[in-house]
Design an enzyme around this catalytic site. Structure first.
Site, PDB file in Angstrom:
ATOM      1  N   LYS A   1       1.706  41.687  -3.299  1.00  0.00           N
ATOM      2  CA  LYS A   1       0.366  41.461  -3.851  1.00  0.00           C
ATOM      3  C   LYS A   1       0.138  40.013  -4.306  1.00  0.00           C
ATOM      4  O   LYS A   1      -0.977  39.517  -4.278  1.00  0.00           O
ATOM      5  CB  LYS A   1       0.114  42.422  -5.014  1.00  0.00           C
ATOM      6  CG  LYS A   1       0.137  43.904  -4.616  1.00  0.00           C
ATOM      7  CD  LYS A   1      -1.106  44.313  -3.864  1.00  0.00           C
ATOM      8  CE  LYS A   1      -1.063  45.768  -3.426  1.00  0.00           C
ATOM      9  NZ  LYS A   1      -2.198  46.155  -2.576  1.00  0.00           N
TER      10      LYS A   1
ATOM     11  N   GLU B   1      -9.125  45.657  -9.557  1.00  0.00           N
ATOM     12  CA  GLU B   1      -8.772  47.065  -9.682  1.00  0.00           C
ATOM     13  C   GLU B   1      -7.292  47.189  -9.373  1.00  0.00           C
ATOM     14  O   GLU B   1      -6.725  46.329  -8.686  1.00  0.00           O
ATOM     15  CB  GLU B   1      -9.582  47.909  -8.700  1.00  0.00           C
ATOM     16  CG  GLU B   1      -9.024  47.980  -7.263  1.00  0.00           C
ATOM     17  CD  GLU B   1      -9.003  46.643  -6.522  1.00  0.00           C
ATOM     18  OE1 GLU B   1      -9.835  45.776  -6.844  1.00  0.00           O
ATOM     19  OE2 GLU B   1      -8.156  46.469  -5.615  1.00  0.00           O
TER      20      GLU B   1
ATOM     21  N   SER C   1       7.374  46.391   1.195  1.00  0.00           N
ATOM     22  CA  SER C   1       6.280  45.727   0.456  1.00  0.00           C
ATOM     23  C   SER C   1       6.544  45.548  -1.030  1.00  0.00           C
ATOM     24  O   SER C   1       5.955  44.680  -1.666  1.00  0.00           O
ATOM     25  CB  SER C   1       4.985  46.504   0.666  1.00  0.00           C
ATOM     26  OG  SER C   1       5.160  47.862   0.295  1.00  0.00           O
TER      27      SER C   1
END
Ligand SMILES: Cc1ncc(COP(=O)(O)O)c(C=O)c1O
Length: 386
Positions: free
Chosen positions: A84, A106, A369
């Site tokens: 991210k 969010e 990830s």
């Protein structure tokens, strides 16, 4: 120039007051995408703050067990513990350059909220995170971490109290505060320019992996595998290989099974339909389906429009990985390699194991990830290891 659609998916399906700010954002993004100074600043931060390049790891024990060469792209080793940060840094720099002094975001699993809180602190931007009550409860430590870095975390109690409701709340905030606020969207979802902008910021994953695997093996992988929530780590991996003879596999949150009524697999499920959600035309799960995945980061009723296009044209095969299969892979990677994956990434590991067992691919590249530290409580409630 682009109209922000992918073979008819995507677009900018938003109320009038949001059209102009999104147009401005798209123009600002198109400008920085061409700016050497911006690219240099982002590259430096990706290296020095986030820890890029992330390693490519040959999973020896897992490969021996299943008879395929399995490589893991270690996004779990980045600052914050997930991919991210790649996107959060890119968008926060853009926001700063566009004169915005407030970030909103969010978050589902809390990883994107954490990444946003990190860049908010780094670039001295006021930061507010929207998170469904259900996710606040299952990701308590991430909430604390965000607050520690100075972000305000708003618990969203409407609807299913999940990621989709957090997006609704953030969109409302954005509509009211467009003048000073940048909505730092966390995946390749939402109205244009977000799907293509987030893809571009995440495509560093595939660019690095393509070079690393060629260096290591002298060739390209036969298959690339990633989990798909909104779809950013998957598109980030796939983009650099899009014109190569590499098969793409997306692992969605299959919940209790993508043929059941509790899952988060709009692409893999037969009951997925084309619809407009959160400003984009895309694939969404059926009306009679409850959004559910054991991993908060996959718990979303829609998916990025570029994935809807990939599915429609047959470029990528999407499969629902059940909660049970993901938990088994979570445990198996921990035991075989000493790497505890995020529950989201465990879906990709499970799919890679299925592919290795099927024996059709020699070299399989998996995007790991994120790391599993945030999921310890969920895992501890599922496994009795005493
Ligand atoms: C570790 C990890 N992987 C994957 C995802 C899913 O997001 P995306 O599909 O945008 O990569 C999340 C979302 O929170 C996440 O935390």
């Amino acid at each position: 120039m682009t109209d922000g659609t992918f073979d008819g998916y995507g677009g900018r399906h938003v109320p009038d007051p949001l059209q102009e700010p999104l147009e401005e954002l798209a123009a600002a993004y198109d400008d920085v995408a061409k700016s050497d100074a911006f690219r240099t600043e982002l590259r430096d931060l990706l290296e020095e703050f986030a820890g890029r390049p992330s390693p490519l790891y040959y999973a020896r024990n897992l490969s021996d067990r299943y008879g395929a060469e399995i490589y893991l792209k270690r996004e779990d080793l980045l600052h914050g513990g997930a991919h991210k940060i790649n996107n959060a840094l890119g968008q926060a720099l853009l926001a700063k350059r566009s004169g915005r002094d407030r970030l909103i975001a969010e978050t589902g699993a809390g990883q994107h909220g954490t990444a946003t809180a990190m860049v908010g602190a780094l670039l001295d931007l006021e930061t507010e995170i929207y998170m469904g009550k259900k996710d606040v409860e299952r990701q308590e430590m991430n909430v604390f971490r965000m607050r520690l870095m100075g972000a305000e975390v708003n618990e969203v109690t409407r609807g299913d109290q999940g990621l989709a409701d957090a997006v609704d709340a953030a969109l409302e905030d954005f509509a009211e505060n467009v003048a000073d606020t940048h909505y730092l969207v966390g995946s390749v979802v939402g109205p244009d320019p977000f799907p293509r902008m987030v893809r571009d910021f995440q495509s560093v994953i595939g660019r690095e992996a393509r070079e690393q695997i060629q260096e290591r093996t002298g060739g390209l992988p036969d298959a690339a595998v990633a989990c798909v929530g909104g779809g950013s780590n998957a598109i980030g991996l796939f983009h650099a290989f899009r014109d190569d003879p590499v098969d793409f596999y997306g692992a969605e949150g299959g919940g209790e099974g993508s043929d059941s009524t509790k899952h988060a697999a709009p692409l893999a499920s037969e009951t997925g339909t084309d619809d407009v959600l959160h400003g984009m035309k895309t694939r969404v799960i059926g009306d009679d389906t409850e959004v559910h995945s054991v991993s908060a980061g996959l718990d979303y009723p829609g998916v990025g429009p570029e994935h809807a296009m990939y599915r429609a044209v047959g470029r990528c095969e999407y499969t629902g990985i059940t909660d049970e299969e993901a938990l088994a892979a979570f445990r198996e990677l921990s035991e075989t390699e000493g790497i505890v994956p995020a529950l989201e990434s465990s879906h990709a590991v499970a799919r890679a194991i299925q592919l290795a067992e099927a024996g059709e691919h020699e070299t399989i590249l998996v995007n790991l990830s994120g790391r599993g530290d945030k999921d310890m409580e969920t895992a501890a409630s599922k496994f009795d290891l005493s």
